[in-house]
Design a protein around this motif. Structure first.
Motif, PDB file in Angstrom:
ATOM      1  N   VAL A   1      11.796  43.642  70.316  1.00 41.67           N
ATOM      2  CA  VAL A   1      12.946  42.734  70.306  1.00 41.67           C
ATOM      3  C   VAL A   1      13.699  42.806  71.635  1.00 41.67           C
ATOM      4  O   VAL A   1      14.126  41.791  72.185  1.00 41.67           O
ATOM      5  CB  VAL A   1      13.890  43.061  69.134  1.00 41.67           C
TER       6      VAL A   1
ATOM      7  N   PHE B   1      10.129  34.735  58.329  1.00 38.07           N
ATOM      8  CA  PHE B   1      10.085  34.403  59.757  1.00 38.07           C
ATOM      9  C   PHE B   1      10.050  32.894  59.954  1.00 38.07           C
ATOM     10  O   PHE B   1      10.790  32.347  60.781  1.00 38.07           O
ATOM     11  CB  PHE B   1       8.853  35.047  60.401  1.00 38.07           C
TER      12      PHE B   1
ATOM     13  N   ASP C   1       5.395  42.900  59.935  1.00 40.80           N
ATOM     14  CA  ASP C   1       6.620  42.598  60.678  1.00 40.80           C
ATOM     15  C   ASP C   1       6.442  42.927  62.156  1.00 40.80           C
ATOM     16  O   ASP C   1       6.892  42.181  63.038  1.00 40.80           O
ATOM     17  CB  ASP C   1       7.799  43.402  60.126  1.00 40.80           C
TER      18      ASP C   1
ATOM     19  N   VAL D   1       4.479  40.265  63.880  1.00 45.31           N
ATOM     20  CA  VAL D   1       5.299  39.067  64.078  1.00 45.31           C
ATOM     21  C   VAL D   1       6.272  39.274  65.241  1.00 45.31           C
ATOM     22  O   VAL D   1       6.447  38.392  66.098  1.00 45.31           O
ATOM     23  CB  VAL D   1       6.063  38.716  62.787  1.00 45.31           C
ATOM     24  N   ILE D   2       6.917  40.441  65.285  1.00 45.25           N
ATOM     25  CA  ILE D   2       7.890  40.733  66.342  1.00 45.25           C
ATOM     26  C   ILE D   2       7.233  40.714  67.716  1.00 45.25           C
ATOM     27  O   ILE D   2       7.719  40.060  68.645  1.00 45.25           O
ATOM     28  CB  ILE D   2       8.565  42.097  66.077  1.00 45.25           C
ATOM     29  N   TRP D   3       6.110  41.409  67.854  1.00 44.41           N
ATOM     30  CA  TRP D   3       5.447  41.466  69.161  1.00 44.41           C
ATOM     31  C   TRP D   3       4.787  40.136  69.518  1.00 44.41           C
ATOM     32  O   TRP D   3       4.727  39.771  70.692  1.00 44.41           O
ATOM     33  CB  TRP D   3       4.437  42.614  69.194  1.00 44.41           C
TER      34      TRP D   3
ATOM     35  N   GLY E   1       6.044  37.168  68.624  1.00 48.48           N
ATOM     36  CA  GLY E   1       7.163  36.349  69.065  1.00 48.48           C
ATOM     37  C   GLY E   1       7.668  36.759  70.435  1.00 48.48           C
ATOM     38  O   GLY E   1       7.993  35.910  71.271  1.00 48.48           O
TER      39      GLY E   1
ATOM     40  N   THR F   1      13.413  34.177  69.213  1.00 49.78           N
ATOM     41  CA  THR F   1      14.019  35.512  69.320  1.00 49.78           C
ATOM     42  C   THR F   1      14.861  35.832  68.091  1.00 49.78           C
ATOM     43  O   THR F   1      14.807  36.945  67.553  1.00 49.78           O
ATOM     44  CB  THR F   1      14.876  35.611  70.586  1.00 49.78           C
TER      45      THR F   1
ATOM     46  N   VAL G   1      12.519  36.651  65.099  1.00 48.20           N
ATOM     47  CA  VAL G   1      11.833  37.951  65.134  1.00 48.20           C
ATOM     48  C   VAL G   1      12.817  39.118  65.080  1.00 48.20           C
ATOM     49  O   VAL G   1      12.449  40.227  64.684  1.00 48.20           O
ATOM     50  CB  VAL G   1      10.924  38.097  66.378  1.00 48.20           C
TER      51      VAL G   1
END
Length: 263
Positions: A16, A58, A126, A129-131, A133, A179, A182
């Motif tokens: 993030v 998401f 998760d 998805v975070i990485w 995004g 951003t 995520v």
């Protein structure tokens, strides 16, 4: 390695931070702090709609955050001041989202986790998805860096260089929505804007170029995520707010450093 919840939380926080750092620099330069807040607040409505229709959190947060950002872009300059428009839309979206959640029957939801984040509960999915995004946001900013910077410095100069500032604003809007989507699991909708703004503001006194500011902001954001997690574990405090506190302490330190250096 990913079976350790602290390892997953650390990787999520760093992901993030790396997504928010370059974007946060543009938010600071363009004075878009309230715009980021409005987009983040809208995400809670996306969470409610996702739960109601049994779809990805998401995806719901992304769609609603993007819709909010595009609506603000469209309505700006049509009879309403920017701060008034953002205030009305931000708080209205948050209120409608919270009311919508209360109508969901048979679904257990921890509102605090979405408002202030639940980084310690990040799963492998998760994390992906975070990485994912973060990679998209970093790619967008890198691809359009020169154009975004020119449009930020001077709209007339951008037009003279063949750059459409409105198109660059839309790219920033898309990156901001991604951003927000995520980051909702990591720091929650009420603290997303803080992770966008504080590391970038802390990096400004230490940087001589825009590129250096974005890179230093990424380092500060990642260090705040790691330090905040360790502090939360040691002192038994909420992880998301503790991460933001670490970033705020860094901002105070770099501001003090600038005052001392200028003397």
């Amino acid at each position: 390695m990913l079976d350790d919840f602290m390892t997953r939380a650390t990787l999520a926080g760093v992901g993030v931070a790396l997504a928010a750092a370059p974007l946060g620099s543009f938010v600071v330069w363009r004075r878009m702090a309230y715009f980021g807040d409005a987009t983040a607040h809208a995400a809670i409505l996306g969470v409610a709609l996702s739960l109601a229709f049994s779809t990805s959190i998401f995806a719901g947060a992304l769609v609603v955050a993007l819709a909010m950002a595009l609506a603000v872009n469209t309505l700006t300059g049509r009879g309403y001041a920017m701060d008034t428009l953002l205030g009305v839309m931000a708080h209205s979206a948050l209120a409608f989202g919270l009311v919508a959640v209360s109508f969901l029957s048979g679904i257990r939801i921890d509102l605090m986790a979405y408002l202030f984040g639940d980084i310690l509960a990040v799963s492998r999915m998760d994390l992906a998805v975070i990485w994912g995004g973060a990679t998209v946001v970093a790619g967008l900013i890198t691809w359009r860096w020169s154009a975004l910077l020119t449009a930020t410095l001077n709209a007339d100069l951008a037009y003279a260089s063949g750059i459409d500032p409105r198109r660059e604003q839309l790219i920033l809007t898309l990156a901001l929505a991604i951003t927000v989507a995520v980051a909702i699991k990591v720091v929650g909708v009420l603290l997303i804007a803080a992770m966008l703004i504080i590391p970038a503001a802390a990096a400004r006194p230490l940087a001589r170029t825009p590129e250096a500011m974005a890179m230093i902001a990424g380092v500060i954001g990642a260090a705040s995520a790691i330090g905040g997690l360790r502090a939360a574990y040691a002192f038994d405090t909420p992880a998301g707010p503790t991460i933001v506190c670490c970033a705020a302490i860094t901002f105070v330190a770099t501001s003090a450093f600038r005052r001392v250096a200028t003397r």
